[in-house]
Design an enzyme around this catalytic site. Structure first.
Site, PDB file in Angstrom:
ATOM      1  N   LYS A   9       0.828  -1.220   0.000  1.00 30.19           N
ATOM      2  CA  LYS A   9       0.000   0.000   0.000  1.00 30.19           C
ATOM      3  C   LYS A   9       0.865   1.274   0.000  1.00 30.19           C
ATOM      4  CE  LYS A   9      -3.979  -2.216   2.248  1.00 30.19           C
ATOM      5  NZ  LYS A   9      -4.962  -2.131   3.361  1.00 30.19           N
ATOM      6  N   TYR A  49     -12.362  -1.957  -3.904  1.00 32.96           N
ATOM      7  CA  TYR A  49     -12.905  -2.150  -2.553  1.00 32.96           C
ATOM      8  C   TYR A  49     -14.438  -2.068  -2.523  1.00 32.96           C
ATOM      9  CZ  TYR A  49      -8.413  -2.124  -0.037  1.00 32.96           C
ATOM     10  OH  TYR A  49      -7.179  -2.446   0.466  1.00 32.96           O
ATOM     11  N   ASN A 112      -2.042   0.216   6.758  1.00 34.89           N
ATOM     12  CA  ASN A 112      -1.480  -1.025   7.313  1.00 34.89           C
ATOM     13  C   ASN A 112      -0.621  -1.788   6.308  1.00 34.89           C
ATOM     14  OD1 ASN A 112      -3.542  -1.945   5.729  1.00 34.89           O
ATOM     15  ND2 ASN A 112      -4.707  -2.923   7.364  1.00 34.89           N
ATOM     16  N   HIS A 115      -2.131  -5.474   1.473  1.00 24.78           N
ATOM     17  CA  HIS A 115      -3.428  -6.126   1.249  1.00 24.78           C
ATOM     18  C   HIS A 115      -3.164  -7.544   0.763  1.00 24.78           C
ATOM     19  CE1 HIS A 115      -7.458  -6.964  -0.330  1.00 24.78           C
ATOM     20  NE2 HIS A 115      -6.810  -7.553  -1.330  1.00 24.78           N
ATOM     21  N   GLU A 126      -9.674 -10.259  -7.737  1.00 19.66           N
ATOM     22  CA  GLU A 126      -8.622  -9.252  -7.525  1.00 19.66           C
ATOM     23  C   GLU A 126      -7.446  -9.432  -8.489  1.00 19.66           C
ATOM     24  OE1 GLU A 126      -7.760  -9.427  -3.325  1.00 19.66           O
ATOM     25  OE2 GLU A 126      -9.688  -8.515  -2.804  1.00 19.66           O
TER      26      GLU A 126
END
Ligand code: GDP
Length: 138
Positions: A9, A49, A112, A115, A126
């Site tokens: 990320k 998302y 965080n 993913h 995905e």
């Protein structure tokens, strides 16, 4: 053999942690089958998302995900989905176990660092979201 989608990320790419995170991934026995660095548009982040669109953090999450470049990859290995989820650690780094990517590098519950797909159906969606067949090795 199973495949899963990984995203490093924006918070981690910005801190030059892509190499360190990929090393952890490879040391865990996962093999990179496709990889690229891209910057998502807001619409692309929202599409990725979409399952979270009713969640209160959806706007903040999708803003964050398009705030800078990400490194997306397809990882392959035995039990790759569960193996990568275990390596990532809990969503909130405060709850993540020692030795996990999020324990080591995540900043907070949103920023965080990584993913990973959470089930075979999401992995299929995905991986197709980011890669066509020509971009996947093997
Ligand atoms: P994951 O599968 O561990 O990534 O967690 P989820 O699927 O539940 O959430 C997707 C992503 O949304 C997480 O990785 C975080 O970046 C973000 N997120 C999850 N929960 C929260 C929250 O309570 N607040 C905010 N701001 N972001 C969250």
């Amino acid at each position: 053999m199973e495949r899963t989608l990984s995203i490093i990320k924006p918070d981690a790419v910005e801190r030059n942690l892509s190499g360190a995170i990929l090393a952890m991934i490879q040391e865990a026995g996962l093999t990179v089958k496709a990889m690229k660095m891209i910057q998502l548009s807001k619409k692309q982040a929202e599409g990725f998302y979409a399952v979270h669109k009713e969640r209160p953090f959806f706007d903040s999450l999708t803003e964050f995900m398009c705030s800078g470049p990400v490194v997306v990859s397809i990882l392959e290995g035995d039990d790759a989905i569960a193996k990568y989820r275990a390596l990532m650690g809990a969503t909130n780094p405060a709850n993540a176990e020692e030795g996990t990517i999020r324990k080591k590098y995540a900043l907070d519950i949103e920023k965080n660092s990584v993913h990973g797909s959470d089930a075979p159906e999401t992995a299929a969606f995905e991986t197709k979201y980011f890669f066509n067949d020509l971009e996947i090795v093997g």
